[in-house]
Design a protein around this motif. Sequence first.
Motif, mmCIF file in Angstrom:
data_model
loop_
_atom_site.group_PDB
_atom_site.id
_atom_site.type_symbol
_atom_site.label_atom_id
_atom_site.label_comp_id
_atom_site.label_asym_id
_atom_site.label_seq_id
_atom_site.Cartn_x
_atom_site.Cartn_y
_atom_site.Cartn_z
ATOM 1 N N PRO A 47 0.840 -1.387 -0.335
ATOM 2 C CA PRO A 47 0.182 -0.117 -0.071
ATOM 3 C C PRO A 47 0.859 1.229 -0.042
ATOM 4 C CG PRO A 47 -0.788 -1.597 1.730
ATOM 5 C CD PRO A 47 0.511 -1.969 1.147
ATOM 6 N N GLY A 48 2.007 1.260 0.638
ATOM 7 C CA GLY A 48 2.882 2.310 0.777
ATOM 8 C C GLY A 48 3.391 2.687 -0.704
ATOM 9 N N HIS A 49 3.717 1.494 -1.374
ATOM 10 C CA HIS A 49 4.356 1.657 -2.733
ATOM 11 C C HIS A 49 3.546 2.211 -3.603
ATOM 12 C CE1 HIS A 49 7.397 0.648 -5.727
ATOM 13 N NE2 HIS A 49 6.363 0.236 -6.530
ATOM 14 N N GLN A 50 2.079 1.830 -3.501
ATOM 15 C CA GLN A 50 1.015 2.050 -4.365
ATOM 16 C C GLN A 50 0.768 3.685 -4.387
ATOM 17 O OE1 GLN A 50 -2.153 -0.281 -2.905
ATOM 18 N NE2 GLN A 50 -1.881 -1.784 -4.770
ATOM 19 N N ALA A 51 0.812 4.228 -2.958
ATOM 20 C CA ALA A 51 0.510 5.732 -2.660
ATOM 21 C C ALA A 51 1.864 6.262 -3.041
ATOM 22 C CB ALA A 51 0.584 5.924 -1.217
ATOM 23 N N MET A 52 2.967 5.941 -3.158
ATOM 24 C CA MET A 52 4.020 6.575 -3.735
ATOM 25 C C MET A 52 4.207 6.765 -5.219
ATOM 26 S SD MET A 52 6.947 8.390 -3.127
ATOM 27 C CE MET A 52 7.820 8.188 -1.487
ATOM 28 N N ASN A 53 3.559 5.644 -5.705
ATOM 29 C CA ASN A 53 3.641 5.782 -7.355
ATOM 30 C C ASN A 53 2.717 6.955 -7.584
ATOM 31 O OD1 ASN A 53 4.965 3.445 -7.778
ATOM 32 N ND2 ASN A 53 3.442 2.141 -7.986
#
Lengths: 168, 387
Positions: B36-42
């Motif tokens: 989920p963190g990676h998705q937000a960073m994208n």
Amino acid sequence: MPKSPLSNHHANQSKAKLKVKPETQQKTAESGFSAGTDWIYTDSVKEHFLNPRNFLMGDESKYHADGQGIVGNPICGDQMLMLIQIDKNTDTITDVKWKTYGCASAIASTSALSELAKGRTLDDALTISAEEITSYLGGLPKHKFHCSVLGHEALASAIQDYRKKQSS
Amino acid sequence: MVYLDYSATSPLLKEARAAMISAMDLIGNPSALHTPGHQAMNKIEEAREEVAKLINASPDEIIFTSGGSESNNTITNIFAGESVAVSAIEHPSMLESAKTRSKTTLIPVDETGKIDQKNYAKILEQKVPKLVSIMLVNNEIGTIEDVEALAKLAHDSGAVFHTDATQALGKIPIDVKKINVDYMTISAHKIGGPVGIGALFVKKGSPFTPLIIGGHQEHGKRAGTYQVVNISGFGAAAKYVSTRNTPLLYKEKVLPLRNLLAEQILTNIPYSSINTPLDCSAPNILNCSFEAAEGESIQLYLDAKGDIIVSTGSACASGDGKPSHVIMATRHDAEIAHSSVRFSLGLETTTADVAKVMTTLPEIIKNLQGISTLKAGNIKKEDSYYA
């Protein structure tokens, strides 16, 4: 720098195509405000601003004043002129007119003052304070109080002007 | 409502709103390594690319901030204690923060708001500033500064150059490589993005000190948990500006309306004058003054009687009791500053809106002039219009 097509155009009276009656100033605003929520001002200030009482439109020399006083400084953004007519027998203010250059609270407070002063004796009118005007209007924002509530000083000056003329 | 206060803030674009609503479902902290963190960073990096593209920068030259004021404060903080030169008509977030943190020289402007070239050269030579900051478009009168030439002169003298492009973004083309600035401030809500998000362009290799410390976000250049929702809204607004080429739309659609309004005001309103240099200004800003009438009163009558929304440089509306420092710097007259009104148009502004102003404004000015203690006509004609 090249001049724009509008360079040095300065609007002047001759170009004006205005057909405006002074009394239109006194019309009630058609687009309303929700009471006390849209502006920083109270409903009473809004009312006096939008429908000012006893103002003088145009040349003040056409109004016969027994006394007049002016206060404020346009550099600071506010200036008020008070003109009064006096019943010499009763020493009472029978009519008040005013002119103001300034913001909404300056216009509203001068309008309110004109209502407060009419019918009072001169001595009584001299007791009108900034606090009385502000209270009559249901309050003003703090930062407006000192700069825009000046009319009572102009009224005091007008009374002084009348008394000076009487004594001379 | 006739909304002519786009330079104060612009309505949220539906594209920005949609991006923000979508981002609200992202639950991860963008700094976290999990999915989920990676998705937000994208989402953040997508937005960064859009913002960078808008000014022809690289994504790694963009730092997200809370807005224009923070971006400007970040700049003055980098050069705290150093000799700094800023134009006299900067936004208060630059003027006040520079004066607070550094020995600051004000660069005077001429009557159009353009930098006074002679004084600028003298300041560069005598004061030897480490930082020069001059805005690309002035927020009150719309003057466009020749930042490319001004930056070159600053660089030649050994200074670095910052420009506040908050009011320029989306209104005129911006290319940081062409104008060769070291730093640039931009903000989302002037282009239809959300309030509370902006960015600072920092050219690779430029000196930098973070204003907010205590976190590794933005490669250590701006601490604080990422505002995924606002950043997504900024990205969407930036994409809108790029894909629609809004600077061209402003030039073709808004500029003629702005000039029409200027001409109609000058023709139909006695003792009016224009503070905006019409031939070297942003296409959407028109600042006018009306002798013997006070700006706050004009603003509030327009609101009450015409449902027309504008802003003013009057002291009464400023909150600090001082008239517009911009009009004072250009026209040197407090009455003119008190009586100034800014009309700022947007892409939604129509000919009918201009007509509505002209059915309402002349009567308001006539009445205010009629009850004013001041006599209109006292301002010297030759001082009354610059272009």
